[in-house]
Motif scaffolding. Sequence first.
Motif, PDB file in Angstrom:
ATOM      1  N   GLY A 260      47.127  47.832  48.691  1.00  0.00           N
ATOM      2  CA  GLY A 260      47.062  46.426  48.300  1.00  0.00           C
ATOM      3  C   GLY A 260      46.880  45.506  49.495  1.00  0.00           C
TER       4      GLY A 260
ATOM      5  N   SER B 137      43.882  38.488  46.176  1.00  0.00           N
ATOM      6  CA  SER B 137      44.754  39.601  45.810  1.00  0.00           C
ATOM      7  C   SER B 137      43.858  40.794  45.486  1.00  0.00           C
ATOM      8  CB  SER B 137      45.625  39.255  44.596  1.00  0.00           C
ATOM      9  OG  SER B 137      46.382  40.380  44.182  1.00  0.00           O
TER      10      SER B 137
ATOM     11  N   GLU C  67      43.861  45.056  44.930  1.00  0.00           N
ATOM     12  CA  GLU C  67      44.601  46.312  44.788  1.00  0.00           C
ATOM     13  C   GLU C  67      43.640  47.427  44.409  1.00  0.00           C
ATOM     14  OE1 GLU C  67      48.707  46.732  42.920  1.00  0.00           O
ATOM     15  OE2 GLU C  67      47.459  47.733  41.409  1.00  0.00           O
TER      16      GLU C  67
ATOM     17  N   THR D 102      43.488  51.569  43.518  1.00  0.00           N
ATOM     18  CA  THR D 102      44.276  52.746  43.143  1.00  0.00           C
ATOM     19  C   THR D 102      43.369  53.964  43.064  1.00  0.00           C
ATOM     20  OG1 THR D 102      45.784  51.354  41.842  1.00  0.00           O
ATOM     21  CG2 THR D 102      45.850  53.729  41.446  1.00  0.00           C
TER      22      THR D 102
ATOM     23  N   GLU E 287      49.644  46.203  51.904  1.00  0.00           N
ATOM     24  CA  GLU E 287      50.658  47.032  51.252  1.00  0.00           C
ATOM     25  C   GLU E 287      50.146  48.465  51.175  1.00  0.00           C
ATOM     26  OE1 GLU E 287      51.203  45.074  47.538  1.00  0.00           O
ATOM     27  OE2 GLU E 287      52.259  43.357  48.413  1.00  0.00           O
TER      28      GLU E 287
ATOM     29  N   ILE F   2      47.978  53.933  46.299  1.00  0.00           N
ATOM     30  CA  ILE F   2      47.777  52.528  45.957  1.00  0.00           C
ATOM     31  C   ILE F   2      47.739  51.728  47.256  1.00  0.00           C
ATOM     32  CG2 ILE F   2      48.670  50.511  44.746  1.00  0.00           C
ATOM     33  CD1 ILE F   2      50.069  52.367  42.804  1.00  0.00           C
TER      34      ILE F   2
END
Length: 269
Positions: free
Chosen positions: A73, A6, A8, A10, A42, A71
């Motif tokens: 992801g 995972s 992410e 930003t 994402e 953002i």
Amino acid sequence: MRLSISHETTYHYEDQVRASIQYVRLTPHDSERQHVLSWQLELPRPVRAQLDPFGNILHVLTLDEPHEAIIIGARGQVDIDELREAEHESQSALPFLRFTRLTEADEALQAFATQQCRQRRDRSALIDLMHGLNQYITYTPGATEVQTSAAQAFAGRAGVCQDHAHTFIACARSLGIPARYVSGYLYSESSEHLASHAWAEAWLEDAWYSFDVTNQLARPERHLKLAVGLDYLDACPVRGMRRGGGFEQMHAKVFISPLPAPVMSVQQQ
């Protein structure tokens, strides 16, 4: 080994960005060593995947409207073949003999490569080179920047995984061995090292072999490959340009965990 990832990232900006473009290489592809079970990217808007000149899966995110943050992801599961030490490809390795600004081998790097490898041009020689660079360049977060060249990191004797990869590539190419930059993930049982990672690959005996200088690993049993290139600029997970925005703050969260392999049921006759 089955890994769950995972990731992410930003980006926050001081002022509004009028327009931006991001080149995203955050999608792994199947190979002899890894099999992608599931993967989801994402992004702020749907983007069609394409292949870049090095065969990496690339998404180009263009935002024409004003924005103050982005953002990005990525998450999924990938099986890693822990026993496979090399990967074969049909594309020529010769382009990876070309130096770039970040991988240019100056006299100091050329001398170091010769000292470590002498007349040898095999895997054991490059393993010695890997260990030598690890001892010479101390892993020091914040000591370098993304634009720091291999020669600069070597002269300063400090850097991070990107610098370790660049100096290894510079040395290998100076010896006439094709080498390339790899971006991806490394799973470690220590929570302090669960993050994005970079290492190098060298072309030996018609196959690509991995050399992780930072961790002194010559077998990629815990590495998940995202992209390859001549240097960091070709293979970094996200690289972009923007109009306006002022000061930028980037924050990344990466979580990697091993998953148990599926249990095969045996039916009784």
